[in-house]
Design an enzyme around this catalytic site. Structure first.
Site, PDB file in Angstrom:
ATOM      1  N   CYS A   1       0.902  -1.064  -0.029  1.00 41.49           N
ATOM      2  CA  CYS A   1      -0.009  -0.024   0.001  1.00 41.49           C
ATOM      3  C   CYS A   1       0.812   1.187   0.028  1.00 41.49           C
ATOM      4  O   CYS A   1       0.800   2.244  -0.583  1.00 41.49           O
ATOM      5  CB  CYS A   1      -1.002  -0.128   1.321  1.00 41.49           C
ATOM      6  SG  CYS A   1      -1.945  -1.566   1.336  1.00 41.49           S
TER       7      CYS A   1
ATOM      8  N   HIS B   1       0.885   5.003  -1.851  1.00 40.59           N
ATOM      9  CA  HIS B   1       0.482   6.131  -1.047  1.00 40.59           C
ATOM     10  C   HIS B   1       1.486   6.673  -0.102  1.00 40.59           C
ATOM     11  O   HIS B   1       0.872   7.561   0.405  1.00 40.59           O
ATOM     12  CB  HIS B   1      -0.853   5.409  -0.383  1.00 40.59           C
ATOM     13  CG  HIS B   1      -2.011   4.923  -1.394  1.00 40.59           C
ATOM     14  ND1 HIS B   1      -2.345   5.872  -2.246  1.00 40.59           N
ATOM     15  CD2 HIS B   1      -2.366   3.716  -1.715  1.00 40.59           C
ATOM     16  CE1 HIS B   1      -3.184   5.198  -3.137  1.00 40.59           C
ATOM     17  NE2 HIS B   1      -3.237   4.083  -2.752  1.00 40.59           N
TER      18      HIS B   1
ATOM     19  N   ARG C   1     -13.041  -0.151  -1.896  1.00 38.90           N
ATOM     20  CA  ARG C   1     -11.839   0.285  -2.566  1.00 38.90           C
ATOM     21  C   ARG C   1     -10.475  -0.207  -2.016  1.00 38.90           C
ATOM     22  O   ARG C   1      -9.964  -0.581  -2.853  1.00 38.90           O
ATOM     23  CB  ARG C   1     -12.012   1.908  -1.951  1.00 38.90           C
ATOM     24  CG  ARG C   1     -10.746   2.525  -2.743  1.00 38.90           C
ATOM     25  CD  ARG C   1     -11.071   2.823  -4.040  1.00 38.90           C
ATOM     26  NE  ARG C   1      -9.782   3.343  -4.978  1.00 38.90           N
ATOM     27  CZ  ARG C   1      -9.227   2.405  -5.613  1.00 38.90           C
ATOM     28  NH1 ARG C   1      -9.382   0.914  -5.763  1.00 38.90           N
ATOM     29  NH2 ARG C   1      -8.186   2.880  -6.368  1.00 38.90           N
TER      30      ARG C   1
ATOM     31  N   CYS D   1      -7.724  -2.302  -4.396  1.00 45.94           N
ATOM     32  CA  CYS D   1      -6.319  -1.970  -4.430  1.00 45.94           C
ATOM     33  C   CYS D   1      -5.433  -3.174  -4.107  1.00 45.94           C
ATOM     34  O   CYS D   1      -4.444  -3.273  -4.654  1.00 45.94           O
ATOM     35  CB  CYS D   1      -5.972  -0.745  -3.119  1.00 45.94           C
ATOM     36  SG  CYS D   1      -6.412   0.752  -3.393  1.00 45.94           S
TER      37      CYS D   1
END
Length: 304
Positions: A218, A222, A261, A265
């Site tokens: 992740c 991000h 969501r 991802c």
């Protein structure tokens, strides 16, 4: 004398409890502050920071389409904080947001009676609670997310649980988020003991661990990749990443939960996503929510 000893002992116990609570939160708070500093430095002047943070973005794009001098709370609206072009489109759509009916439907669900006479209002007497989830439940010895709390309420009252990704669940969460936003609530996630601290660390480990055939995490997108462009979209920052949910995503043409969501991802990383009410998913959300502590509730909102 005895009363003085009792009072002193009680005061000492309260002091120890306060110190212990602070100890359990210390690492998480350090993580949060460091993330804030990182993103503020990254977006202080993207064009000047090209070599350090944006090696794959053109100088012209950084100069013309990126905002400068962004601060912590600016990231509450995700990528729209720093993409000038996307922000103008976002503001235009917000003039007549496509999720207004969902809020009304969520409010109707809030007061709708179950077969036993109770309702969701029985479980959530104050609807302005979106910023308090998830939390670590000492009795259940597990994290409780907003989604699992809603389904727990339904199950406990003999009702059928809802789809965790869209439909009634997303509509009801839109009502709770909107109530929280109107009440001026912020994310306020607690880490009250060792078990809660462990849950936070598990979520953090998931967020930063590379996995799947693409060997991504992740954080790849991000944290390190925040603000960089993938195809036609810029990637959001960890801080403020979940303050807007549920979201009406233009790609979905529908309102969806945070779990919807996140699952997408994880699949994009080339792996199987954890179940929406699994401990692993809830711990991931626990970490992400703590990293948005102190930020305004902004949901429901719009995303591409």
């Amino acid at each position: 004398m005895l009363s003085k000893i009792v009072k002193s002992t009680a005061l000492l116990a309260l002091t120890v409890c306060a110190l212990n609570a602070s100890d359990f939160t210390a690492q998480a708070e350090k993580d949060r502050i460091e993330a804030i500093k990182y993103f503020e430095a990254k977006f202080a002047d993207p064009a000047k920071n090209k070599d350090k943070f944006f090696p794959y973005t053109t100088e012209a794009e950084l100069e013309n389409d990126y905002e400068k001098n962004l601060k912590h709370h600016d990231f509450n609206i995700g990528t729209y904080a720093y993409s000038k072009d996307a922000k103008s489109q976002y503001e235009a759509i917000k003039e007549m947001p496509p999720y207004e009916d969902a809020i009304d439907e969520g409010e109707a669900l809030y007061t709708k009676k179950f077969a036993n006479g109770n309702s969701l209002a029985t479980c959530f007497p104050d609807p302005a609670v979106a910023g308090n989830y998830p939390f670590y439940d000492d009795k259940k010895k597990d994290v409780v997310s907003l989604t699992s709390a809603v389904n727990d309420c339904l199950r406990d009252n003999g009702e059928k649980e809802w789809n965790t990704k869209k439909g009634d669940m997303a509509n009801f969460q839109a009502f709770l988020a909107n109530s929280s936003k109107e009440a001026g609530k912020k994310f306020d996630i607690k880490i009250q003991n060792e078990a809660a601290q462990k849950a936070y660390e598990n979520g953090k480990e998931f967020y930063y661990t590379q996995r799947g055939y693409l060997k991504m995490s992740c954080a790849t997108c991000h944290v390190q990749g925040a603000g960089q462009r993938v195809r036609n979209e810029k990637l959001s920052t960890l801080t403020g990443q979940i303050t807007q949910f549920p979201v009406f995503r233009l790609k979905w043409d529908d309102l969806g939960t945070l779990e919807r969501r996140l699952s997408g991802c994880v699949v994009d990383q080339g792996q199987v996503a954890p179940k929406d009410e699994s401990t692993q998913m809830k711990e991931l959300i626990y970490f992400m929510a703590y990293m948005s502590n102190g930020m305004d509730i902004d949901g429901p909102d719009i995303r591409k």
